[in-house]
Design a protein around this motif. Sequence first.
Motif, PDB file in Angstrom:
ATOM      1  N   ALA A 152       0.835  -1.206   0.000  1.00 34.09           N
ATOM      2  CA  ALA A 152       0.000   0.000   0.000  1.00 34.09           C
ATOM      3  C   ALA A 152       0.870   1.257   0.000  1.00 34.09           C
ATOM      4  O   ALA A 152       0.564   2.237  -0.699  1.00 34.09           O
ATOM      5  CB  ALA A 152      -0.942  -0.013   1.200  1.00 34.09           C
ATOM      6  N   GLY A 153       1.961   1.250   0.764  1.00 34.74           N
ATOM      7  CA  GLY A 153       2.869   2.394   0.796  1.00 34.74           C
ATOM      8  C   GLY A 153       3.518   2.629  -0.551  1.00 34.74           C
ATOM      9  O   GLY A 153       3.636   3.779  -1.013  1.00 34.74           O
ATOM     10  N   LEU A 154       3.925   1.555  -1.217  1.00 35.97           N
ATOM     11  CA  LEU A 154       4.517   1.683  -2.551  1.00 35.97           C
ATOM     12  C   LEU A 154       3.480   2.205  -3.551  1.00 35.97           C
ATOM     13  O   LEU A 154       3.776   3.080  -4.365  1.00 35.97           O
ATOM     14  CB  LEU A 154       5.088   0.341  -3.015  1.00 35.97           C
ATOM     15  N   LEU A 155       2.271   1.690  -3.475  1.00 38.00           N
ATOM     16  CA  LEU A 155       1.205   2.164  -4.357  1.00 38.00           C
ATOM     17  C   LEU A 155       0.960   3.661  -4.133  1.00 38.00           C
ATOM     18  O   LEU A 155       0.854   4.431  -5.099  1.00 38.00           O
ATOM     19  CB  LEU A 155      -0.085   1.375  -4.130  1.00 38.00           C
ATOM     20  N   MET A 156       0.899   4.084  -2.876  1.00 40.74           N
ATOM     21  CA  MET A 156       0.696   5.507  -2.588  1.00 40.74           C
ATOM     22  C   MET A 156       1.869   6.333  -3.115  1.00 40.74           C
ATOM     23  O   MET A 156       1.669   7.423  -3.663  1.00 40.74           O
ATOM     24  CB  MET A 156       0.543   5.743  -1.079  1.00 40.74           C
ATOM     25  N   THR A 157       3.086   5.820  -2.961  1.00 36.00           N
ATOM     26  CA  THR A 157       4.265   6.523  -3.471  1.00 36.00           C
ATOM     27  C   THR A 157       4.159   6.717  -4.983  1.00 36.00           C
ATOM     28  O   THR A 157       4.451   7.803  -5.503  1.00 36.00           O
ATOM     29  CB  THR A 157       5.557   5.757  -3.114  1.00 36.00           C
ATOM     30  N   LEU A 158       3.746   5.678  -5.688  1.00 32.32           N
ATOM     31  CA  LEU A 158       3.586   5.771  -7.143  1.00 32.32           C
ATOM     32  C   LEU A 158       2.495   6.778  -7.519  1.00 32.32           C
ATOM     33  O   LEU A 158       2.651   7.545  -8.473  1.00 32.32           O
ATOM     34  CB  LEU A 158       3.274   4.396  -7.728  1.00 32.32           C
ATOM     35  N   LEU A 159       1.404   6.776  -6.757  1.00 35.26           N
ATOM     36  CA  LEU A 159       0.319   7.727  -7.028  1.00 35.26           C
ATOM     37  C   LEU A 159       0.750   9.163  -6.747  1.00 35.26           C
ATOM     38  O   LEU A 159       0.409  10.082  -7.504  1.00 35.26           O
ATOM     39  CB  LEU A 159      -0.927   7.361  -6.228  1.00 35.26           C
ATOM     40  N   VAL A 160       1.511   9.368  -5.672  1.00 32.99           N
ATOM     41  CA  VAL A 160       2.026  10.709  -5.359  1.00 32.99           C
ATOM     42  C   VAL A 160       2.956  11.170  -6.479  1.00 32.99           C
ATOM     43  O   VAL A 160       2.888  12.317  -6.935  1.00 32.99           O
ATOM     44  CB  VAL A 160       2.747  10.732  -3.990  1.00 32.99           C
ATOM     45  N   ALA A 161       3.831  10.273  -6.942  1.00 33.44           N
ATOM     46  CA  ALA A 161       4.739  10.627  -8.043  1.00 33.44           C
ATOM     47  C   ALA A 161       3.950  10.957  -9.312  1.00 33.44           C
ATOM     48  O   ALA A 161       4.289  11.900 -10.038  1.00 33.44           O
ATOM     49  CB  ALA A 161       5.720   9.483  -8.304  1.00 33.44           C
ATOM     50  N   GLY A 162       2.898  10.194  -9.569  1.00 31.90           N
ATOM     51  CA  GLY A 162       2.053  10.476 -10.727  1.00 31.90           C
ATOM     52  C   GLY A 162       1.374  11.828 -10.620  1.00 31.90           C
ATOM     53  O   GLY A 162       1.335  12.600 -11.591  1.00 31.90           O
ATOM     54  N   ALA A 163       0.861  12.143  -9.439  1.00 32.00           N
ATOM     55  CA  ALA A 163       0.243  13.455  -9.232  1.00 32.00           C
ATOM     56  C   ALA A 163       1.281  14.555  -9.425  1.00 32.00           C
ATOM     57  O   ALA A 163       0.982  15.611  -9.992  1.00 32.00           O
ATOM     58  CB  ALA A 163      -0.389  13.536  -7.843  1.00 32.00           C
ATOM     59  N   GLY A 164       2.509  14.297  -8.979  1.00 31.94           N
ATOM     60  CA  GLY A 164       3.582  15.267  -9.179  1.00 31.94           C
ATOM     61  C   GLY A 164       3.864  15.498 -10.652  1.00 31.94           C
ATOM     62  O   GLY A 164       4.125  16.629 -11.082  1.00 31.94           O
ATOM     63  N   ALA A 165       3.809  14.429 -11.434  1.00 31.84           N
ATOM     64  CA  ALA A 165       4.016  14.570 -12.883  1.00 31.84           C
ATOM     65  C   ALA A 165       2.920  15.437 -13.498  1.00 31.84           C
ATOM     66  O   ALA A 165       3.193  16.290 -14.355  1.00 31.84           O
ATOM     67  CB  ALA A 165       4.052  13.196 -13.546  1.00 31.84           C
TER      68      ALA A 165
END
Length: 177
Positions: A152-165
């Motif tokens: 779940a933490g990795l998934l959230m990290t990926l989503l945060v990075a996507g939002a940053g993009a």
Amino acid sequence: MSKTVISILTWLHVIGVAIWLGGQIVTAACVIPALRAVGNRTVWLDALEGFTRRFGRIGIAAMVVIVITGGAMVDPRLDQAENFGPNIYDARWGYIFVIKMALWAVMIALIGLHQFVFGPRQLELARATADADEDTAELRRVRITTIALSIAGLLMTLLVAGAGAFLGNHNFSMLPS
């Protein structure tokens, strides 16, 4: 703030994210499987504890860089978003920013639970049963919890990075909502 300063902040921010995200992926895909392959459970628990302690320090330093650089870049972006009106939600940027910060908060909570609560508990239980032929039910339950928190933490990290993009793509984020 000058475009040069924003570029430097963005560069540092991306490096922090690369360390944070890359460390999670390398840990899950390489370090944990490699350590589990070690036959002696006490040896791999010692190695795991040493690795997590060291990476924890690097991860926290990376997160400090991410927070400082990200925070410094918000004000100039707010100024750009205000070109569409007095409300940050007049541009897509406002919605994306709020979503990113909510995902970031969830990510920090999940990783914090893993790092400071369930991870140490799993290590403690694994050490207590290192010589046993079979894991206890509590150890299996805590292990499943730590795996779920990691995923779940990795998934959230990926989503945060996507939002940053999406935030960084001003051709998209700085359009009226």
